[in-house]
Design an enzyme around this catalytic site. Structure first.
Site, PDB file in Angstrom:
ATOM      1  N   VAL A   1       0.847  -1.199   0.000  1.00  0.00           N
ATOM      2  CA  VAL A   1       0.000   0.000   0.000  1.00  0.00           C
ATOM      3  C   VAL A   1       0.878   1.242   0.000  1.00  0.00           C
ATOM      4  CG1 VAL A   1      -1.719   1.309   1.306  1.00  0.00           C
ATOM      5  CG2 VAL A   1      -1.949  -1.169   1.107  1.00  0.00           C
TER       6      VAL A   1
ATOM      7  N   PRO B   1      11.430  -0.229   9.082  1.00  0.00           N
ATOM      8  CA  PRO B   1      12.614  -1.093   9.149  1.00  0.00           C
ATOM      9  C   PRO B   1      12.912  -1.650   7.757  1.00  0.00           C
ATOM     10  CG  PRO B   1      11.071  -1.598  10.930  1.00  0.00           C
ATOM     11  CD  PRO B   1      10.365  -0.651  10.008  1.00  0.00           C
TER      12      PRO B   1
ATOM     13  N   ALA C   1      14.001  -4.329   6.687  1.00  0.00           N
ATOM     14  CA  ALA C   1      13.580  -5.709   6.440  1.00  0.00           C
ATOM     15  C   ALA C   1      12.138  -5.776   5.960  1.00  0.00           C
ATOM     16  CB  ALA C   1      13.746  -6.536   7.710  1.00  0.00           C
TER      17      ALA C   1
ATOM     18  N   ASP D   1      -6.971   2.228   5.192  1.00  0.00           N
ATOM     19  CA  ASP D   1      -7.983   1.282   5.668  1.00  0.00           C
ATOM     20  C   ASP D   1      -8.700   1.708   6.942  1.00  0.00           C
ATOM     21  OD1 ASP D   1      -7.918  -0.608   3.655  1.00  0.00           O
ATOM     22  OD2 ASP D   1      -6.149  -1.575   4.485  1.00  0.00           O
TER      23      ASP D   1
END
Lengths: 259, 259
Positions: free
Chosen positions: A36, A56, A58, A119
């Protein structure tokens, strides 16, 4: 006797105020680096914003990671901290953490920063829609939350309806206006310039203007001093055809428009 | 060897961030009551905003004056004063007074209120475009300032391309989703509900959904427990035709979709 109904448009509530936000060189903070976030980052970059992504490393999705390596966005490799809001002109949050999202939303409201929490409609100053882009032309489809899938389907439907290269027609009109001002720069010519531009807009169906070339525009501008506008066929006949051009200007070529 | 080009969309700068601003029950201050103000007021009312118009009564155009008499807007019968900004969530200025406009713009920026000063692009947080409205469907056309006339022409072109009653298709999908949730309210059915809605969206061309009636929807929902979706022809054949309905449900009527 009944009063005549007023002729003013009736109010049709339930919509949104759809606006073209100007974020060129403004700072947009994106919290989150998933799919998103990737879509929103692209929207912002297409509007020339300076985008900072806080997430982050990752958890960056491949598209966001790619934009980081290309220096298209600034990356802050950690979770959100309130100081990230310093200097932000707009905040977009797309993380799977409702509590953190709500905290960020409240901080944005305290600081009066426009924000969108993905959302979570009640925590949005604005929603996104599905946008068709073709050069200077942008068309945004909103279903006001009733069917995001349909918004995208309708956007594709519209894209198919539009003549190919529709954005070029807009560029053409924009360039014509700029060149006209260079050719006839005096302020007192403003009304004549405007009247001629209106005549051009009325003379050519807009979808036909998609096909006008540089040469066509140069030929068209030659008509401005006379205040006339050739028909589209006449304009096309002038392409690399000095004989027709000569006839057009000595009056032996009939004008069907604007004469 | 050349690296493979990344598969991510290329950034296409120069656009705006087109967004659906939520101003339901928010306070919009409109300074000025002329023709431009009238257009903006309608946009705001269509989005359920609370609108206050500041302008001497003598300068209201007929449409704005009409909306005042209908109590659609609050009218302050004098020129702008800085205290008018108290409580404003958005400010729209449309007065023929560049100095006054700039003053209001600066006050808005101090207070971080989103603002649009008509005809002064550098004093705008956002621009307006040309908007097509059909129920829950809103389509906004922006030429990013290159051709406001063209924006309106393209909007009309799109309106003609769209199937009549396109907004109804969106209402239908929205209602279908609401009714489905009433029929199968358990949270653990969420994925099944979502999968079925996707099947419905994929089974019917969106423009055909414009013609679905209340009866069609009720018939359609009867398929949900089985997870199936009838073809559009099958659905139409069920209209006031219990025999077909019976056959559909005992399996003697062939499914062409979602079976």
């Amino acid at each position: 006797m009944a009063e005549a109904a007023p002729k003013f448009p009736e109010v049709q509530g339930g919509g949104s105020l759809i606006i073209a936000w100007q974020i060129r060189d403004k700072h947009v903070l994106v919290v989150g680096g998933g799919e998103v976030a990737a879509g929103r980052i692209l929207h912002c970059l297409n509007a020339d914003a300076k985008v900072t992504v806080v997430s982050p490393a990752a958890r960056l999705n491949p598209e966001v990671a790619y934009r980081v390596t290309q220096n298209q966005v600034t990356h802050v490799d950690r979770n959100f901290e309130p100081a990230d809001l310093d200097g932000a002109d707009m905040v977009l949050v797309a993380v799977d953490d409702p509590a953190a999202s709500t905290t960020i939303w409240k901080l944005c409201k305290e600081r009066r920063i426009p924000a969108n929490i993905a959302d979570v409609p009640p925590e949005c100053d604005f929603y996104f829609g599905s946008v068709h882009r073709d050069g200077p032309l942008q068309i945004m489809v909103s279903t006001n939350g009733k069917g995001p899938r349909l918004a995208s389907i309708i956007r594709k439907f519209i894209a198919k309806c539009l003549p190919s290269n529709a954005g070029h027609a807009i560029e053409t009109v924009g360039q014509l206006r700029v060149r006209l001002r260079q050719m006839a720069p005096r302020p007192e010519e403003g009304p004549k310039r405007m009247a001629w531009m209106t005549k051009v807009s009325d003379a050519y169906p807009w979808d036909e203007m998609c096909g006008l070339s540089e040469e066509d525009m140069a030929n068209l501008l030659r008509f401005y001093p006379s205040g006339k506008v050739p028909s589209l066929d006449e304009l096309k006949a002038m392409r690399a055809n000095p004989e027709v051009s000569k006839n057009v200007f000595d009056g032996s070529f009939g004008f069907s428009v604007g004469a």
